[in-house]
Design an enzyme around this catalytic site. Structure first.
Site, PDB file in Angstrom:
ATOM      1  N   TYR A 154     -14.439  18.352  20.849  1.00  0.00           N
ATOM      2  CA  TYR A 154     -13.678  18.072  19.619  1.00  0.00           C
ATOM      3  C   TYR A 154     -13.452  16.575  19.455  1.00  0.00           C
ATOM      4  O   TYR A 154     -13.788  15.986  18.417  1.00  0.00           O
ATOM      5  CB  TYR A 154     -12.328  18.813  19.652  1.00  0.00           C
ATOM      6  N   LYS A 185     -14.828  13.841  16.592  1.00  0.00           N
ATOM      7  CA  LYS A 185     -13.946  13.024  15.741  1.00  0.00           C
ATOM      8  C   LYS A 185     -14.243  11.528  15.939  1.00  0.00           C
ATOM      9  O   LYS A 185     -14.238  10.750  14.982  1.00  0.00           O
ATOM     10  CB  LYS A 185     -12.474  13.316  16.048  1.00  0.00           C
ATOM     11  N   THR A 228      -7.725  11.193  14.766  1.00  0.00           N
ATOM     12  CA  THR A 228      -6.763  11.683  15.761  1.00  0.00           C
ATOM     13  C   THR A 228      -6.635  10.704  16.924  1.00  0.00           C
ATOM     14  O   THR A 228      -7.580   9.972  17.239  1.00  0.00           O
ATOM     15  CB  THR A 228      -7.229  13.059  16.294  1.00  0.00           C
ATOM     16  N   ASP A 229      -5.480  10.746  17.589  1.00  0.00           N
ATOM     17  CA  ASP A 229      -5.298   9.905  18.784  1.00  0.00           C
ATOM     18  C   ASP A 229      -6.214  10.348  19.931  1.00  0.00           C
ATOM     19  O   ASP A 229      -6.410   9.598  20.891  1.00  0.00           O
ATOM     20  CB  ASP A 229      -3.827   9.906  19.239  1.00  0.00           C
ATOM     21  N   GLU A 230      -6.766  11.569  19.817  1.00  0.00           N
ATOM     22  CA  GLU A 230      -7.621  12.064  20.916  1.00  0.00           C
ATOM     23  C   GLU A 230      -8.893  11.238  21.084  1.00  0.00           C
ATOM     24  O   GLU A 230      -9.554  11.321  22.114  1.00  0.00           O
ATOM     25  CB  GLU A 230      -7.980  13.538  20.702  1.00  0.00           C
ATOM     26  N   ALA A 252     -10.779  17.896   6.338  1.00  0.00           N
ATOM     27  CA  ALA A 252     -11.545  19.081   6.759  1.00  0.00           C
ATOM     28  C   ALA A 252     -12.186  18.841   8.111  1.00  0.00           C
ATOM     29  O   ALA A 252     -12.842  17.820   8.336  1.00  0.00           O
ATOM     30  CB  ALA A 252     -12.634  19.382   5.721  1.00  0.00           C
ATOM     31  N   GLU A 308     -13.186  21.115  12.117  1.00  0.00           N
ATOM     32  CA  GLU A 308     -12.856  22.060  13.185  1.00  0.00           C
ATOM     33  C   GLU A 308     -11.871  21.289  14.052  1.00  0.00           C
ATOM     34  O   GLU A 308     -12.172  20.168  14.480  1.00  0.00           O
ATOM     35  CB  GLU A 308     -14.111  22.439  13.971  1.00  0.00           C
ATOM     36  N   ASN A 341       4.506  19.788  28.219  1.00  0.00           N
ATOM     37  CA  ASN A 341       4.354  21.124  27.639  1.00  0.00           C
ATOM     38  C   ASN A 341       5.480  22.058  28.098  1.00  0.00           C
ATOM     39  O   ASN A 341       5.947  22.906  27.326  1.00  0.00           O
ATOM     40  CB  ASN A 341       2.984  21.703  27.996  1.00  0.00           C
TER      41      ASN A 341
HETATM   42  P1  NAD Z   1      -6.770  23.007  10.546  1.00  0.00           P
HETATM   43  O1  NAD Z   1      -7.743  23.598  11.506  1.00  0.00           O
HETATM   44  O2  NAD Z   1      -5.435  23.643  10.375  1.00  0.00           O
HETATM   45  O3  NAD Z   1      -7.426  22.922   9.088  1.00  0.00           O
HETATM   46  C1  NAD Z   1      -8.749  22.535   8.881  1.00  0.00           C
HETATM   47  C2  NAD Z   1      -9.144  22.944   7.446  1.00  0.00           C
HETATM   48  O4  NAD Z   1     -10.492  22.485   7.225  1.00  0.00           O
HETATM   49  C3  NAD Z   1      -9.152  24.454   7.228  1.00  0.00           C
HETATM   50  O5  NAD Z   1      -8.518  24.768   6.010  1.00  0.00           O
HETATM   51  C4  NAD Z   1     -10.634  24.812   7.165  1.00  0.00           C
HETATM   52  O6  NAD Z   1     -10.913  25.930   6.339  1.00  0.00           O
HETATM   53  C5  NAD Z   1     -11.219  23.531   6.600  1.00  0.00           C
HETATM   54  N1  NAD Z   1     -12.642  23.358   6.945  1.00  0.00           N
HETATM   55  C6  NAD Z   1     -13.226  23.516   8.157  1.00  0.00           C
HETATM   56  N2  NAD Z   1     -14.549  23.306   8.074  1.00  0.00           N
HETATM   57  C7  NAD Z   1     -14.805  22.958   6.783  1.00  0.00           C
HETATM   58  C8  NAD Z   1     -15.988  22.605   6.078  1.00  0.00           C
HETATM   59  N3  NAD Z   1     -17.182  22.547   6.705  1.00  0.00           N
HETATM   60  N4  NAD Z   1     -15.901  22.306   4.758  1.00  0.00           N
HETATM   61  C9  NAD Z   1     -14.700  22.365   4.116  1.00  0.00           C
HETATM   62  N5  NAD Z   1     -13.538  22.728   4.732  1.00  0.00           N
HETATM   63  C10 NAD Z   1     -13.608  23.014   6.055  1.00  0.00           C
HETATM   64  O7  NAD Z   1      -6.619  21.495  10.984  1.00  0.00           O
HETATM   65  P2  NAD Z   1      -5.339  20.532  10.953  1.00  0.00           P
HETATM   66  O8  NAD Z   1      -4.582  20.698  12.211  1.00  0.00           O
HETATM   67  O9  NAD Z   1      -4.677  20.675   9.654  1.00  0.00           O
HETATM   68  O10 NAD Z   1      -6.075  19.112  11.034  1.00  0.00           O
HETATM   69  C11 NAD Z   1      -6.494  18.458   9.836  1.00  0.00           C
HETATM   70  C12 NAD Z   1      -7.155  17.139  10.211  1.00  0.00           C
HETATM   71  O11 NAD Z   1      -6.217  16.312  10.909  1.00  0.00           O
HETATM   72  C13 NAD Z   1      -8.359  17.275  11.138  1.00  0.00           C
HETATM   73  O12 NAD Z   1      -9.326  16.348  10.737  1.00  0.00           O
HETATM   74  C14 NAD Z   1      -7.808  16.943  12.513  1.00  0.00           C
HETATM   75  O13 NAD Z   1      -8.823  16.406  13.322  1.00  0.00           O
HETATM   76  C15 NAD Z   1      -6.765  15.916  12.171  1.00  0.00           C
HETATM   77  N6  NAD Z   1      -5.603  15.806  13.075  1.00  0.00           N
HETATM   78  C16 NAD Z   1      -4.897  16.908  13.454  1.00  0.00           C
HETATM   79  C17 NAD Z   1      -3.751  16.774  14.238  1.00  0.00           C
HETATM   80  C18 NAD Z   1      -2.936  17.977  14.660  1.00  0.00           C
HETATM   81  O14 NAD Z   1      -2.020  17.834  15.462  1.00  0.00           O
HETATM   82  N7  NAD Z   1      -3.175  19.161  14.128  1.00  0.00           N
HETATM   83  C19 NAD Z   1      -3.338  15.503  14.653  1.00  0.00           C
HETATM   84  C20 NAD Z   1      -4.107  14.380  14.263  1.00  0.00           C
HETATM   85  C21 NAD Z   1      -5.217  14.554  13.458  1.00  0.00           C
HETATM   86  O1  DAU Z   2      -3.337  14.723  19.401  1.00  0.00           O
HETATM   87  C1  DAU Z   2      -3.820  15.209  18.193  1.00  0.00           C
HETATM   88  C2  DAU Z   2      -4.505  16.535  18.402  1.00  0.00           C
HETATM   89  O2  DAU Z   2      -3.486  17.487  18.699  1.00  0.00           O
HETATM   90  C3  DAU Z   2      -5.318  16.969  17.193  1.00  0.00           C
HETATM   91  O3  DAU Z   2      -6.374  16.054  17.004  1.00  0.00           O
HETATM   92  C4  DAU Z   2      -5.885  18.382  17.386  1.00  0.00           C
HETATM   93  O4  DAU Z   2      -6.531  18.808  16.212  1.00  0.00           O
HETATM   94  C5  DAU Z   2      -4.723  19.315  17.683  1.00  0.00           C
HETATM   95  O5  DAU Z   2      -5.219  20.623  17.937  1.00  0.00           O
HETATM   96  C6  DAU Z   2      -3.910  18.816  18.885  1.00  0.00           C
HETATM   97  O6  DAU Z   2      -4.671  18.932  20.107  1.00  0.00           O
HETATM   98  P1  DAU Z   2      -4.015  19.471  21.472  1.00  0.00           P
HETATM   99  O7  DAU Z   2      -5.091  19.986  22.334  1.00  0.00           O
HETATM  100  O8  DAU Z   2      -3.085  18.467  22.033  1.00  0.00           O
HETATM  101  O9  DAU Z   2      -3.103  20.669  20.856  1.00  0.00           O
HETATM  102  P2  DAU Z   2      -2.861  22.184  21.328  1.00  0.00           P
HETATM  103  O10 DAU Z   2      -1.787  22.731  20.431  1.00  0.00           O
HETATM  104  O11 DAU Z   2      -4.110  22.953  21.459  1.00  0.00           O
HETATM  105  O12 DAU Z   2      -2.253  21.987  22.798  1.00  0.00           O
HETATM  106  C7  DAU Z   2      -1.088  21.191  23.034  1.00  0.00           C
HETATM  107  C8  DAU Z   2      -0.849  21.172  24.542  1.00  0.00           C
HETATM  108  O13 DAU Z   2      -0.451  22.486  24.954  1.00  0.00           O
HETATM  109  C9  DAU Z   2      -2.082  20.823  25.349  1.00  0.00           C
HETATM  110  O14 DAU Z   2      -1.706  20.053  26.484  1.00  0.00           O
HETATM  111  C10 DAU Z   2      -2.627  22.179  25.810  1.00  0.00           C
HETATM  112  C11 DAU Z   2      -1.355  23.008  25.936  1.00  0.00           C
HETATM  113  N1  DAU Z   2      -1.530  24.451  25.666  1.00  0.00           N
HETATM  114  C12 DAU Z   2      -2.107  24.813  24.482  1.00  0.00           C
HETATM  115  C13 DAU Z   2      -2.293  26.148  24.184  1.00  0.00           C
HETATM  116  C14 DAU Z   2      -2.962  26.563  22.882  1.00  0.00           C
HETATM  117  C15 DAU Z   2      -1.070  25.384  26.582  1.00  0.00           C
HETATM  118  O15 DAU Z   2      -0.523  25.037  27.640  1.00  0.00           O
HETATM  119  N2  DAU Z   2      -1.230  26.703  26.268  1.00  0.00           N
HETATM  120  C16 DAU Z   2      -1.840  27.134  25.119  1.00  0.00           C
HETATM  121  O16 DAU Z   2      -1.973  28.373  24.923  1.00  0.00           O
END
Ligand code: NAD
Ligand code: DAU
Length: 340
Positions: A153, A157, A125-127, A82, A84, A252
């Site tokens: 963000y 994390k 996350t790698d971020e 969970a 943001e 991208n």
């Molecule tokens: P997402 O935004 O799709 O999902 C987040 C979920 O958390 C949602 O269902 C939301 O309702 C829930 N949530 C938010 N606030 C909450 C709260 N206060 N209590 C309970 N639930 C809550 O996110 P995602 O992309 O699935 O990412 C999941 C996890 O993985 C995150 O911790 C993110 O940092 C990490 N992560 C994401 C990526 C990526 O590429 N998306 C990569 C590496 C790590």
């Molecule tokens: O690396 C892991 C992370 O990857 C996770 O921790 C985050 O939760 C996840 O959101 C993601 O972060 P990014 O910022 O890399 O992902 P996003 O999809 O927002 O963007 C990917 C790349 O694309 C980034 O360089 C920004 C660019 N972008 C994104 C959007 C939404 C655009 O150029 N245009 C766009 O409209």
């Protein structure tokens, strides 16, 4: 085992719930999710009637609620997805990122300590490592790379990760952390780059590319992330961090061009827009530790995972159209309204 998965109505948590409920029928999976804008119960439809699955709505930062839940359910394992998760939203409104990502994590850690949870896993996350220069393709993030964040963000994390490690050292909490690169796959909210491109291209809408589109991300199919977390929770060493990534770096522009060409849409849909503030240049994971210690290997390369993913969005148009129209937010009321 009784396993608490938080954030299981989101993208990665949802895929993880599917994976666990089907793979381990003897385990009970409890999905705790607040259903923010990013949470969608339609994602859980394929598992919602399974006997080893239960959904609970609530906030991981609500201490009384969390403690009551832990007391009642007596979890063996907690896996915290969970959060943001969207960088652009964190630039507009950082506070909720501190509330959920930091305070939510410490609340879960306190409950894990109070009720003797055997493993607390933090999905990070790698971020947290910041970014790498574009002209040094020889550099990768290892688990020893210092935390050096760019956005609200990633700062939230990284703060959470520091608390997780501090709880391990101070209280002996049995923790592990995974730090994964960018995920793609089914059920990803269409504010994120790949589903944004697919959904907008299908409607012949412009695709916003930040700046020149030369930033690099390291893309991993969400299935491979789920397998990695399962392995870490079962076989990983307490107190350790594991990086997860599959060496699939793309700019991208390469991503947009690949998706547009797969959909048969013209490159003229691309629209370069103002860059993201503080935009990280390159992420690239060195996954040697998880491969060496736990035998993890990704099943999908980007070239095999992306056509499958595009196909999923074509076959499941209703899922993302309901999100774009806002329809999915009525789902909880429709399904649960008369049971509350
Ligand atoms: P997402 O935004 O799709 O999902 C987040 C979920 O958390 C949602 O269902 C939301 O309702 C829930 N949530 C938010 N606030 C909450 C709260 N206060 N209590 C309970 N639930 C809550 O996110 P995602 O992309 O699935 O990412 C999941 C996890 O993985 C995150 O911790 C993110 O940092 C990490 N992560 C994401 C990526 C990526 O590429 N998306 C990569 C590496 C790590
Ligand atoms: O690396 C892991 C992370 O990857 C996770 O921790 C985050 O939760 C996840 O959101 C993601 O972060 P990014 O910022 O890399 O992902 P996003 O999809 O927002 O963007 C990917 C790349 O694309 C980034 O360089 C920004 C660019 N972008 C994104 C959007 C939404 C655009 O150029 N245009 C766009 O409209």
């Amino acid at each position: 085992m009784k396993i608490l998965v938080t954030g299981g109505a989101g993208f990665i948590g949802g895929n993880f719930v599917h994976y666990m409920v089907n793979k381990y029928p003897e385990d009970m999976i409890v999905n705790l999710d607040l259903l923010t804008y990013a949470g969608n119960l339609e994602t859980l439809k394929p598992v919602e009637d399974k006997p080893n699955y239960k959904f609970v709505r609530g906030d991981i930062a609500d201490r009384r609620f969390v403690f009551d839940l832990f007391e009642k359910e007596k979890f063996d394992v907690v896996i915290n997805f969970a959060a943001e998760s969207h960088v652009d939203r964190s630039i507009k409104n950082p506070e909720i990122f501190v509330q959920t990502n930091v305070l939510g994590t410490t609340t879960l850690l306190d409950a894990a300590n109070a009720f003797g949870v055997k493993r607390y896993h933090q999905v990070s996350t790698d971020e947290v490592y910041g970014d790498l220069p574009l002209d040094r393709p020889d550099l990768f993030f290892t688990e020893e790379t210092p935390l050096h964040t760019s956005s609200p963000y990633s700062s939230s994390k990284a703060s959470a990760d520091l608390f997780v490690m501090a709880y391990h050292r101070t209280f002996g909490t049995p923790v592990t952390i995974s730090r994964c690169s960018n995920n793609y796959g089914p059920y990803q909210f269409p504010e994120k780059f790949i589903p944004l491109i697919i959904s907008r291209a299908m409607n012949d809408e412009k695709i916003p590319v930040y700046g020149e589109g030369l930033n690099v991300r390291d893309w991993l199919h969400v299935y491979d992330h789920c397998v990695a977390i399962d392995l870490i929770v079962r076989n990983g060493k307490v107190g350790e961090v594991y990086n997860v990534g599959g060496h699939n770096e793309r700019t991208n522009m390469q991503i947009v061009e690949t998706v547009l060409s797969a959909l048969g849409k013209p490159l003229s849909l691309i629209e370069h827009v103002a860059d993201r503030k503080g935009h990280d240049r390159r992420y690239a994971i060195d996954p040697a530790k998880i491969t060496r210690e736990l035998g993890w290997q990704p099943k999908y390369s980007f070239d095999t995972g992306i056509p499958m993913t595009i196909d999923w969005y074509l076959q499941n148009k209703e899922w993302w159209e309901n999100i774009i129209s806002g329809e999915y937010q009525q789902y909880f009321e429709k399904m649960y309204g008369d049971r509350l």
